[in-house]
Motif scaffolding. Structure first.
Motif, short mmCIF file in Angstrom:
data_model
loop_
_atom_site.label_atom_id
_atom_site.label_comp_id
_atom_site.label_asym_id
_atom_site.label_seq_id
_atom_site.Cartn_x
_atom_site.Cartn_y
_atom_site.Cartn_z
N ILE A 150 -29.93 -15.71 -1.94
CA ILE A 150 -29.37 -14.95 -2.73
C ILE A 150 -28.90 -13.10 -2.27
O ILE A 150 -30.24 -12.83 -2.29
CB ILE A 150 -28.99 -14.58 -4.41
CG1 ILE A 150 -28.92 -16.30 -4.59
CG2 ILE A 150 -28.09 -13.79 -4.86
CD1 ILE A 150 -28.41 -16.35 -6.09
N GLY A 151 -28.43 -12.64 -1.61
CA GLY A 151 -28.48 -11.26 -1.76
C GLY A 151 -27.37 -10.75 -3.08
O GLY A 151 -26.40 -11.30 -2.68
N LEU A 152 -27.54 -9.67 -2.98
CA LEU A 152 -27.02 -8.06 -4.19
C LEU A 152 -26.87 -7.41 -4.00
O LEU A 152 -27.36 -6.58 -2.98
CB LEU A 152 -28.50 -8.01 -5.03
CG LEU A 152 -28.94 -9.47 -5.90
CD1 LEU A 152 -29.87 -8.63 -7.34
CD2 LEU A 152 -27.95 -10.84 -6.37
N VAL B 261 -33.19 -12.44 -1.43
CA VAL B 261 -33.92 -12.35 -0.61
C VAL B 261 -32.99 -10.58 0.05
O VAL B 261 -33.78 -10.15 1.09
CB VAL B 261 -32.66 -13.37 0.83
CG1 VAL B 261 -34.03 -14.48 0.49
CG2 VAL B 261 -31.80 -13.26 0.81
N PHE B 262 -31.95 -9.81 -0.17
CA PHE B 262 -32.16 -8.73 -0.19
C PHE B 262 -30.89 -8.18 -1.33
O PHE B 262 -30.49 -8.54 -1.84
CB PHE B 262 -31.12 -8.31 1.31
CG PHE B 262 -29.38 -8.75 0.81
CD1 PHE B 262 -28.39 -7.46 0.15
CD2 PHE B 262 -28.93 -9.77 1.68
CE1 PHE B 262 -27.81 -8.23 0.61
CE2 PHE B 262 -28.24 -10.13 1.84
CZ PHE B 262 -27.01 -9.03 0.97
N VAL B 263 -31.02 -6.90 -1.37
CA VAL B 263 -30.24 -5.45 -2.43
C VAL B 263 -29.92 -4.56 -1.27
O VAL B 263 -30.84 -3.82 -0.93
CB VAL B 263 -31.05 -4.78 -3.56
CG1 VAL B 263 -30.40 -4.25 -4.04
CG2 VAL B 263 -32.20 -6.55 -4.71
N LEU C 92 -36.98 -6.01 0.49
CA LEU C 92 -35.87 -6.05 -0.45
C LEU C 92 -35.16 -5.34 0.39
O LEU C 92 -33.83 -5.94 -0.21
CB LEU C 92 -36.48 -6.72 -2.06
CG LEU C 92 -35.75 -7.32 -2.42
CD1 LEU C 92 -35.74 -8.58 -2.67
CD2 LEU C 92 -35.96 -7.49 -4.10
N CYS C 93 -35.38 -4.54 -0.21
CA CYS C 93 -33.62 -3.16 -0.07
C CYS C 93 -33.41 -3.69 1.60
O CYS C 93 -33.53 -3.31 2.60
CB CYS C 93 -34.35 -1.80 0.03
SG CYS C 93 -34.76 -1.32 -1.59
N LEU C 94 -31.53 -3.59 1.62
CA LEU C 94 -30.43 -3.69 3.00
C LEU C 94 -30.71 -2.54 2.95
O LEU C 94 -29.43 -2.23 2.63
CB LEU C 94 -29.95 -4.96 3.25
CG LEU C 94 -29.73 -5.11 4.54
CD1 LEU C 94 -30.14 -5.77 4.83
CD2 LEU C 94 -28.17 -6.45 4.04
N ASP D 223 -27.07 -17.41 1.48
CA ASP D 223 -26.50 -19.17 1.13
C ASP D 223 -25.74 -18.51 0.42
O ASP D 223 -24.46 -19.14 0.19
CB ASP D 223 -27.01 -20.05 -0.21
CG ASP D 223 -28.95 -20.61 1.14
OD1 ASP D 223 -28.59 -20.70 2.21
OD2 ASP D 223 -29.66 -20.29 0.73
N LEU D 224 -25.77 -16.98 -0.23
CA LEU D 224 -25.12 -15.98 -1.67
C LEU D 224 -25.31 -15.20 -1.47
O LEU D 224 -26.38 -14.41 -1.50
CB LEU D 224 -24.96 -16.84 -2.28
CG LEU D 224 -24.14 -16.70 -3.22
CD1 LEU D 224 -22.67 -16.79 -3.53
CD2 LEU D 224 -25.09 -17.48 -5.14
#
Ligand SMILES: NC(=O)c1ccc[n+]([C@@H]2O[C@H](COP(=O)([O-])OP(=O)(O)OC[C@H]3O[C@@H](n4cnc5c(N)ncnc54)[C@H](O)[C@@H]3O)[C@@H](O)[C@H]2O)c1
Length: 265
Positions: free
Chosen positions: A8-10, A35-37, A52-54, A66-67
């Motif tokens: 999950i990416g946020l 998998v990322f924020v 974690l940071c994108l 996936d989401l």
């Protein structure tokens, strides 16, 4: 028969984003992994690990989500909705984006072309299941929202909350029109309209008063042989009602969780 975990990416690490992240991480058995924020403000994610940071959202595919969950602003869906949906599933909580017909059409068409899925959470709406399930029955749907003026982002409407000294009607009309005026405040109206009889037939009223300290949403849907009335009053911080962050997590886990147990749908 354990399914693999959902990556999950946020997007957006404010009030709601932080709670959703904490709740995903708090249950090691839920089969979800962040998998990322991404947040437009570096300061918002400064306490997270650099892994974690994108920083650049255009790199989202490198994390193989996936989401992707938007918890930031309706502009994200306008700018990134199509690009994300070309590759993966997308849940957006800033539902006012859908009041723009071009955005709605683009999202619909992209999911069909790419075979991905877009999700709208019930968020602040109590009873969205009943609104949706009976959408062919309703002849009218009315939404009344009451808030303290300082919990309404009035920038797009060109108003200053400090100028509001008494109970004031900020909007009275079809839901389509309220969304661009108060894009961060009326996601509840937008979700009610989208689930029920649409942005043009749903009626929205937004009232503010400096005397009030809570947020109140009243929904009244009527049709032949069916009458639905829901009212909720709750504390509010910024633009978000107290019950929304856990509600958003609940929808994320409905979509993404693969863990064991008995699950309510
Ligand atoms: N569906 C619902 O029922 C519901 C309820 C409440 C709030 N919301 C919406 O959810 C969103 C988040 O609410 P919140 O209370 O967590 O807000 P918040 O202000 O606490 O946090 C929002 C975060 O998103 C970041 N952000 C804003 N625009 C961005 C962009 N274009 N790209 C990347 N990051 C961006 C901000 O820097 C901030 O850190 C808002 O759009 C709000 O309107 C929806």
């Amino acid at each position: 028969m354990r399914q693999q975990s959902t990556r999950i990416g946020l997007i957006g690490y404010g009030q709601i984003g932080q709670v959703v992240h904490q709740m995903i991480d708090a249950d090691a058995d839920n089969g979800m992994e962040v998998v990322f924020v991404h947040d437009q403000m570096a300061a918002a994610v400064q306490n997270l690990s650099t892994d974690l940071c994108l920083a650049d959202l255009s790199d989202f595919e490198s994390r193989q989500p996936d989401l992707v969950v938007e918890m930031a602003h309706p502009d994200v869906t306008r700018q990134w909705g199509q690009t994300i949906l070309e590759k993966t599933n997308y849940m957006f909580i800033s539902v006012t984006a859908l009041a723009d017909r071009a955005v709605e059409t683009t999202i619909e068409e992209t999911t069909r072309r790419a075979g991905t899925r877009a999700f709208v959470p019930h968020g602040g709406v109590v009873g969205m299941d009943a609104l949706l399930e009976n959408r062919d029955v309703w002849e009218s749907v009315d939404v009344v929202m009451k808030k303290p003026p300082h919990n309404v982002d009035c920038a797009a409407a060109g108003l200053d909350p400090d100028d509001i000294k008494e109970e004031t009607v900020l909007y009275d009309g079809p839901t389509r029109g309220i969304c661009p005026l108060f894009p961060r405040n009326v996601n509840t109206h937008a979700a009610i309209a989208y689930a029920g009889i649409g942005f043009d037939r749903t009626h929205s009223l937004l009232l503010v008063s400096p005397e009030w300290s809570e947020a109140i949403v009243e929904i009244h849907a009527q049709g032949p042989g069916l009458d639905l009335k829901v009212a909720r009053s709750e504390g509010i911080t910024g633009v978000t009602g107290a019950s929304t962050p856990v509600s958003i997590y609940n929808t994320v886990q409905m979509i993404g969780a693969t863990g064991p147990g008995i699950h309510i749908r």
